[in-house]
Design a protein around this motif. Structure first.
Motif, PDB file in Angstrom:
ATOM      1  N   VAL A   1       1.389   0.903  -1.037  1.00 51.39           N
ATOM      2  CA  VAL A   1       1.837   0.886  -2.584  1.00 51.39           C
ATOM      3  C   VAL A   1       0.430   1.657  -3.335  1.00 51.39           C
ATOM      4  CG1 VAL A   1       2.618   0.022  -4.637  1.00 51.39           C
ATOM      5  CG2 VAL A   1       3.428  -0.784  -2.287  1.00 51.39           C
ATOM      6  N   VAL A   2       0.611   2.576  -4.075  1.00 51.32           N
ATOM      7  CA  VAL A   2      -0.580   2.931  -4.874  1.00 51.32           C
ATOM      8  C   VAL A   2      -0.240   2.846  -6.266  1.00 51.32           C
ATOM      9  CG1 VAL A   2      -1.999   5.320  -5.382  1.00 51.32           C
ATOM     10  CG2 VAL A   2      -1.217   4.668  -3.141  1.00 51.32           C
ATOM     11  N   TRP A   3      -1.060   2.428  -7.117  1.00 50.22           N
ATOM     12  CA  TRP A   3      -1.124   2.314  -8.538  1.00 50.22           C
ATOM     13  C   TRP A   3      -2.017   3.092  -9.168  1.00 50.22           C
ATOM     14  CZ3 TRP A   3      -0.933  -3.819  -9.363  1.00 50.22           C
ATOM     15  CH2 TRP A   3       0.368  -4.235  -8.851  1.00 50.22           C
TER      16      TRP A   3
ATOM     17  N   GLN B   1       3.502   3.820 -10.177  1.00 48.67           N
ATOM     18  CA  GLN B   1       3.345   3.298  -8.758  1.00 48.67           C
ATOM     19  C   GLN B   1       4.249   4.121  -7.679  1.00 48.67           C
ATOM     20  OE1 GLN B   1       4.497  -0.845  -8.061  1.00 48.67           O
ATOM     21  NE2 GLN B   1       6.430  -0.339  -7.337  1.00 48.67           N
ATOM     22  N   VAL B   2       3.551   4.410  -6.438  1.00 52.42           N
ATOM     23  CA  VAL B   2       4.204   5.205  -5.499  1.00 52.42           C
ATOM     24  C   VAL B   2       4.510   4.182  -4.208  1.00 52.42           C
ATOM     25  CG1 VAL B   2       4.462   7.335  -4.276  1.00 52.42           C
ATOM     26  CG2 VAL B   2       3.143   7.049  -6.446  1.00 52.42           C
ATOM     27  N   VAL B   3       5.513   4.131  -3.916  1.00 51.24           N
ATOM     28  CA  VAL B   3       5.684   3.170  -2.710  1.00 51.24           C
ATOM     29  C   VAL B   3       5.962   4.196  -1.345  1.00 51.24           C
ATOM     30  CG1 VAL B   3       6.949   1.294  -1.263  1.00 51.24           C
ATOM     31  CG2 VAL B   3       6.443   1.254  -3.867  1.00 51.24           C
TER      32      VAL B   3
ATOM     33  N   ARG C   1      -8.184   3.246 -12.583  1.00 51.45           N
ATOM     34  CA  ARG C   1      -8.261   2.990 -11.194  1.00 51.45           C
ATOM     35  C   ARG C   1      -7.335   3.513 -10.631  1.00 51.45           C
ATOM     36  NH1 ARG C   1      -9.363  -3.374 -10.886  1.00 51.45           N
ATOM     37  NH2 ARG C   1      -6.877  -4.155 -10.613  1.00 51.45           N
ATOM     38  N   TYR C   2      -7.414   3.761  -9.261  1.00 49.27           N
ATOM     39  CA  TYR C   2      -6.227   3.687  -7.968  1.00 49.27           C
ATOM     40  C   TYR C   2      -6.515   2.283  -7.371  1.00 49.27           C
ATOM     41  CZ  TYR C   2      -6.752   8.829  -8.959  1.00 49.27           C
ATOM     42  OH  TYR C   2      -6.825   9.933  -9.445  1.00 49.27           O
ATOM     43  N   LEU C   3      -5.564   1.772  -7.361  1.00 49.86           N
ATOM     44  CA  LEU C   3      -5.375   0.615  -6.354  1.00 49.86           C
ATOM     45  C   LEU C   3      -4.080   0.760  -5.217  1.00 49.86           C
ATOM     46  CD1 LEU C   3      -5.366  -3.087  -7.248  1.00 49.86           C
ATOM     47  CD2 LEU C   3      -3.617  -2.579  -5.784  1.00 49.86           C
ATOM     48  N   ALA C   4      -4.594   0.768  -4.085  1.00 51.71           N
ATOM     49  CA  ALA C   4      -3.749   0.753  -3.110  1.00 51.71           C
ATOM     50  C   ALA C   4      -3.583  -0.558  -2.355  1.00 51.71           C
ATOM     51  CB  ALA C   4      -3.900   1.852  -1.914  1.00 51.71           C
ATOM     52  N   PHE C   5      -2.205  -0.985  -1.992  1.00 51.21           N
ATOM     53  CA  PHE C   5      -2.143  -2.226  -0.986  1.00 51.21           C
ATOM     54  C   PHE C   5      -1.161  -2.253  -0.059  1.00 51.21           C
ATOM     55  CE2 PHE C   5       0.104  -3.084  -4.928  1.00 51.21           C
ATOM     56  CZ  PHE C   5       1.437  -3.602  -4.412  1.00 51.21           C
ATOM     57  N   ILE C   6      -1.071  -2.842   0.984  1.00 50.98           N
ATOM     58  CA  ILE C   6      -0.122  -2.909   2.052  1.00 50.98           C
ATOM     59  C   ILE C   6       0.586  -4.203   1.919  1.00 50.98           C
ATOM     60  CG2 ILE C   6      -1.928  -3.470   3.767  1.00 50.98           C
ATOM     61  CD1 ILE C   6      -0.216  -1.813   5.702  1.00 50.98           C
ATOM     62  N   ALA C   7       2.063  -4.080   2.058  1.00 50.52           N
ATOM     63  CA  ALA C   7       2.612  -5.373   1.740  1.00 50.52           C
ATOM     64  C   ALA C   7       3.674  -5.332   2.789  1.00 50.52           C
ATOM     65  CB  ALA C   7       3.112  -5.556   0.492  1.00 50.52           C
TER      66      ALA C   7
ATOM     67  N   GLY D   1       9.400  -3.919   1.390  1.00 52.23           N
ATOM     68  CA  GLY D   1       9.984  -4.276   0.195  1.00 52.23           C
ATOM     69  C   GLY D   1       9.489  -5.414  -0.647  1.00 52.23           C
ATOM     70  N   GLN D   2       8.427  -5.775  -0.090  1.00 52.10           N
ATOM     71  CA  GLN D   2       7.649  -7.002  -1.069  1.00 52.10           C
ATOM     72  C   GLN D   2       6.679  -6.444  -1.933  1.00 52.10           C
ATOM     73  OE1 GLN D   2       7.058 -10.584   1.078  1.00 52.10           O
ATOM     74  NE2 GLN D   2       8.583 -10.073   2.446  1.00 52.10           N
ATOM     75  N   GLY D   3       6.391  -7.038  -3.036  1.00 50.72           N
ATOM     76  CA  GLY D   3       5.390  -6.401  -3.880  1.00 50.72           C
ATOM     77  C   GLY D   3       3.969  -7.062  -3.632  1.00 50.72           C
TER      78      GLY D   3
END
Ligand code: 9MR
Length: 753
Positions: free
Chosen positions: A481-483, A496-498, A526-532, A535-537
């Motif tokens: 997910v990139v914010w 938000q791009v998933v 900022r760009y924040l990217a996370f891995i989840a 389907g979960q946030g």
């Protein structure tokens, strides 16, 4: 006759050899004596004994830290007062930062890192700060704590980026070599070590505390088979202690952490996890002598608003120390500070808090030392941290102010020490031997998903479509997910791009639409990217990575967006610097090629009128022939100024540092089977070093003049990968060096000055 003339000065003062001189001095001497007496009456504590003097008969260690600035210049740091204060008050010491990996490992990944011997890795390490610490005679009688061998934090960026792509075996091997190399630097001069620091997670998913995830050494838990046992954190940490004992056989070895102090039997708690794991590690052969309780405490946990001590809090920590004693483990208090937050407690109440904590700790047979984290409030990390993490917190240490004036907290520590019985011995237990066998300490292996980096444009405009590269390791079907969001409260997420990914490592390009309604702002996004999990946030994310300082450009934005030139140049080159900026009417872009430290000599200046709006230019800078050859000594300084302006008028700037001026003017790879090799100058020794791939073939080096004549030839034995090319007898000029190794060949152009 003045009565002072009657006083017989003792011989030790040299009175008999120079009577006249001392008779003259007698009134002064007497005045000093009476002043001293007055001091003793007025301020019994401080004039009587320093903390270290109080500690001597009690056989306990009371310590503090040496900051970077202090180590760099002990004689002048804080007007020359910090170091005498340290030596007067303390008998133990730790370096605040300089022993951490980020200061010891090189700034770039060493070449061929997995094939280095311990000695070769040692040669890449920076030892001068550690040496300055360990060899300073003024600190010779201070007990020395090493901080820290292995830590997820304050490690170089390259390690954080590449180690998650290594195999488990490679992480174990690198860790072993690093610890052994560190041992070679330190010899027997360190008394105790934080062998692994902050290895426990702050989270307890599903009610169970776990080891910290997302570290550079995460592959040590990927379940692969290594020479040292299965890659699990338990096995890794056992081996870290085994190698630490091998490297530092005389030192006491500790596992160090924060938030572990108060006793708690819940498996969700950090305290229970720490106690269970320390005991289990010892049982399975880790030579672990004890646990470091960092003890970054909060005053309101320790005293009521009227200053009454919370005895349960102290008793709870005592219970933890005693529980570890029952397993033959020591405790050291390693980073004590007690902060006051939101002015919710009177600072004077620190006295009772420091007293109770120190007295309790020193009274335990398995605890002999308390180290305080900061010489003064003004220099303490809590005061210095300005990222809102400790908003409203301050006043953590035991002295304050330019003169190192003791606060009530100081008196608390002094009283605690005074209350202890005199002792003959420190009472340290014998070192835990452990066993060096490959580890079999259990643990649940898992490969942690990770985001390793995010890279998007640093300046965007409303309505832009931009590409953000995300480097990740997924362990299942997961979401990246990139914010695109504000970098300050309320952290509004504008986009938000998933992206679904399947198990594996890779880099994806994520297309991010910057909405039309994003307000302009310099460095505010900022760009924040996370891995989840699929389907979960964000609440369930495993790992994230943030790219800060992103700008949304508007019509009147005034900034240098980027500026990038070659990292190494030669005299006579024309360096091309790509500059991107946004400006308004009446401004100029200036680029300097200059020394990157005082006196900042500017060797060349480029100046051009800035066009309003966002623009890109190439600034061409001629590197003069007389620029001294030096590594990492120069910078490109790019500034935006009002027309005709200079540094004081700058509106924005970007500097690119660590630029080298080298004598190799350009590198051309060529020839059959392209042999990859590097040539770099060693001007002090008057030679070039040539690095070629290690091979069983001998290497033939041939140097041609610009006219194609052979001016030097040498055959170098097989198996060597570092060669030296002596060019003393060769006149300045341009040459071509050809290296032939087996069927591979390569050529580079050299400039000899
Ligand atoms: O005091 C240290 C500070 O100068 C550094 O910037 C900081 C970086 O994380 O580390 C501080 O020291 C930490 C110590 O090494 C480990 N425990 C927590 C300490 C306070 O953050």
């Amino acid at each position: 006759m003045n009565s002072s003339a009657e006083i017989v000065l003792p011989n030790a003062l040299g009175a008999s050899s120079n009577n006249k001189f001392f008779v003259k001095l007698r009134p002064v001497f007497l005045t000093l004596l009476s002043l001293l007496a007055l001091l003793l009456i007025d301020n019994p504590l401080s004039a009587q004994n320093s903390l270290r003097e109080l500690a001597a008969p009690k056989k306990v260690y009371i310590g503090n830290l040496i900051s970077n600035e202090h180590l760099d210049d002990p004689e002048n740091f804080r007007n020359g007062l910090a170091d005498p204060h340290l030596r007067q008050e303390y008998n133990a010491v730790v370096l605040e930062n300089y022993m951490k990996m980020s200061f010891v490992l090189p700034a770039d990944e060493p070449a061929d890192i997995h094939n280095l011997t311990v000695e070769q890795l040692r040669a890449t390490l920076t030892a001068d700060k550690i040496e300055a610490f360990l060899s300073n005679d003024d600190w010779a009688d201070l007990r020395k704590r090493g901080h820290a061998m292995i830590w997820f934090n304050q490690a170089p960026d390259w390690l954080k980026l590449v180690a998650p792509t290594w195999t488990g075996q490679q992480v174990f091997d690198f860790t072993r070599k690093y610890i052994l190399a560190l041992g070679q630097i330190c010899g027997d001069r360190v008394d105790e070590w934080d062998v692994i620091n902050e290895a426990i997670s702050d989270d307890a998913p599903d009610g169970q505390r776990i080891w910290r995830r997302g570290t550079w050494y995460r592959r040590a838990n990927d379940g692969s088979m290594t020479d040292w046992g299965e890659a699990t954190y338990e096995n890794y940490i056992k081996m870290i202690f085994v190698w630490a004992r091998e490297a530092q056989p005389q030192a006491r070895l500790h596992i160090n952490d924060y938030g572990i102090e108060t006793f708690n039997n819940s498996v969700a708690s950090k305290n229970r996890f720490m106690r269970d794991k320390a005991k289990a590690l010892k049982d399975c052969g880790a030579p672990i002598d004890g646990v470091g309780f960092q003890s970054h405490l909060i005053l309101s946990d320790m005293v009521s608003s009227t200053g009454v001590l919370n005895t349960d809090f102290i008793a709870s920590i005592e219970e933890s120390i005693q529980d570890l004693a029952s397993a033959g483990l020591e405790v050291a208090i390693t980073e004590l500070d007690i902060r006051v937050c939101n002015n919710d407690r009177d600072e004077a109440f620190q006295e009772v808090a420091f007293q109770a904590y120190c007295e309790m700790a020193f009274s335990q047979p398995n605890c002999h030392e308390v180290l305080i984290w900061g010489l003064r409030d003004e220099d303490n990390w809590i005061t210095l941290r300005d990222d809102q993490f400790f908003a409203g917190c301050e006043d953590a240490a035991i002295v304050e102010g330019d003169n190192y004036t003791p606060k009530p907290a100081y008196d608390g520590v002094a009283s605690a020490i005074m209350a202890l019985p005199d002792q003959e011995e420190f009472g340290f237990s014998p070192l835990v031997p452990g066993n060096g066998a490959p580890a079999n300490c259990g643990g649940e292996a898992s490969l942690d998903p990770a985001i390793l980096f995010v890279n998007g444009p640093t300046a965007v405009s409303a309505g832009d479509q931009v590409t953000v590269a995300v480097n990740y390791i997924a362990t299942d079907n997961q979401d990246i997910v990139v914010w695109f969001q504000l970098n300050e409260a309320p952290f509004t997420v504008y986009t938000q791009v998933v992206t679904d990914v399947s198990s594996g490592a890779g880099t994806i390009d994520v297309t991010v639409d910057i909405p039309m309604n994003v307000p302009t702002g310099t460095f505010q996004y900022r760009y924040l990217a996370f891995i989840a999990p699929d389907g979960q946030g964000v609440d369930n994310s495993f790992s994230d990575f943030i790219q800060f300082q992103v700008t949304v450009l508007g019509e009147d934005s005034q900034l240098i967006i980027s500026s990038l030139g070659p990292a190494s140049v030669s005299p006579g080159d024309t360096a091309e610097i790509n500059v991107s900026y946004s400006a308004i009417e009446g401004q100029e872009i200036v680029v300097w090629f200059q020394l990157d430290q005082s006196p900042f000599t500017t060797y060349q200046e480029f100046r051009q009128t800035a066009m309003p709006g966002q623009n890109d230019i190439i600034a061409k800078l001629y590197i003069p022939q007389d620029v001294p050859i030096a590594d990492d000594a120069y910078q490109y300084q790019t500034i935006l100024v009002p027309t005709g302006g200079g540094w004081p008028e700058r509106i924005a700037n970007i500097s690119q540092g660590d630029i080298d001026v080298v004598v190799v003017s350009s590198v051309a790879q060529g020839g059959a089977n392209n042999l990859n090799f590097r040539v770099y100058p060693n001007p002090t020794a008057g030679l070039f070093n040539v690095e070629i791939p290690a091979s069983s073939d001998a290497a033939e080096l041939t140097l041609y003049s610009a006219l194609g004549e052979v001016v030097h030839q040498q055959l170098t034995p097989s198996g060597r990968s570092e060669l030296s090319l002596h060019l003393h007898s060769i006149p300045p000029g341009i040459y071509w060096l050809s290296v032939q190794q087996g069927t591979s060949q390569g050529v580079v152009k050299l400039l000899k000055q």
